[in-house]
Design a protein around this motif. Sequence first.
Motif, PDB file in Angstrom:
ATOM      1  N   GLY A 181      40.399  -0.057  37.742  1.00 16.66           N
ATOM      2  CA  GLY A 181      38.960   0.067  37.949  1.00 16.66           C
ATOM      3  C   GLY A 181      38.277  -1.109  38.593  1.00 16.66           C
ATOM      4  N   SER A 182      38.907  -2.295  38.526  1.00 16.38           N
ATOM      5  CA  SER A 182      38.249  -3.477  39.064  1.00 16.38           C
ATOM      6  C   SER A 182      38.084  -3.345  40.579  1.00 16.38           C
ATOM      7  N   GLN A 183      37.056  -3.975  41.076  1.00 15.41           N
ATOM      8  CA  GLN A 183      36.752  -3.828  42.491  1.00 15.41           C
ATOM      9  C   GLN A 183      36.556  -5.179  43.139  1.00 15.41           C
ATOM     10  N   ARG A 184      37.136  -5.331  44.326  1.00 13.24           N
ATOM     11  CA  ARG A 184      36.951  -6.565  45.077  1.00 13.24           C
ATOM     12  C   ARG A 184      35.934  -6.339  46.180  1.00 13.24           C
ATOM     13  N   VAL A 185      35.100  -7.323  46.358  1.00 15.10           N
ATOM     14  CA  VAL A 185      34.151  -7.293  47.466  1.00 15.10           C
ATOM     15  C   VAL A 185      34.534  -8.467  48.362  1.00 15.10           C
ATOM     16  N   LEU A 186      35.131  -8.146  49.505  1.00 16.29           N
ATOM     17  CA  LEU A 186      35.629  -9.186  50.398  1.00 16.29           C
ATOM     18  C   LEU A 186      34.667  -9.357  51.570  1.00 16.29           C
TER      19      LEU A 186
END
Length: 262
Positions: A147-152
């Motif tokens: 579920g974790s999300q990366r914002v790059l």
Amino acid sequence: MRILVGLVFLLITTSSFAVTFNGKFIQGSFILGKTEPGSEVFIDKQKVKVTSDGYFAFGLGRDRKNDVIITINEKKIVKKVFKRKYKIQRIDGLEEKKVTPPEEVYERIKRENKLIGKARAINSDLTFFKNKFTIPVENSIITGVYGSQRVLNGKPKWPHYGLDFAADEGTKIKAMLDGTVTLAEHDLFYTGGTLIFDHGHGISTLYMHMEKILVKKGQKIKQGDIIGTVGSTGRATGAHLDVRLNWFDVRLDPATVLDVKK
Ligand SMILES: [Zn+2]
């Protein structure tokens, strides 16, 4: 008298409605249902298979907000889905080519996604999904969760749908459940050495970034069998096994079926 009649009626309707659910109604959850053998079961509008002993499976997506409607022999059960909070990790100042894959691999990624999608769409009569899953790698640490999300560079990326087990390169990987291999690929762009297993009724598991793959497509595997080794193939930052759990195209949290510390 009227109360008594009402009560009797209630008893009759609930007794013809016998169903139990193993699993929580929270986002990402795998749920195992059991009802009368021979029942007709729908999850929302989707008809699902029921085993000869009354089991059926389904799951709730990461961002599911609406209630689930389970219809058994035309009677409806409405269940609320509880929301979860997911981690968001922001990383800025990355080189653009590391954030967006180069155009020349688009076709390849599309082709590979189709292969994976095909394996996940299988709706077989296998009934292994009703058994207990076991941990795929011993002596490993969980380094990534569902579920974790990366914002790059300010761009929200695909959420992480797996459970990451960090382990040394070459560590043996064991099958979490009995099943049939439906995909065995050594070099996929994102996921490297990749295996998919069918466990029946649309429940599948994926193993990614593998160094060695020791099984073949079509092979029947027993829980605990060594299926390959931990690697860092594909787009991986280090040696780890990323496992995934699906109900058809719905990505579920493997931690809902494995005994891991959450
Ligand atoms: Zn991962």
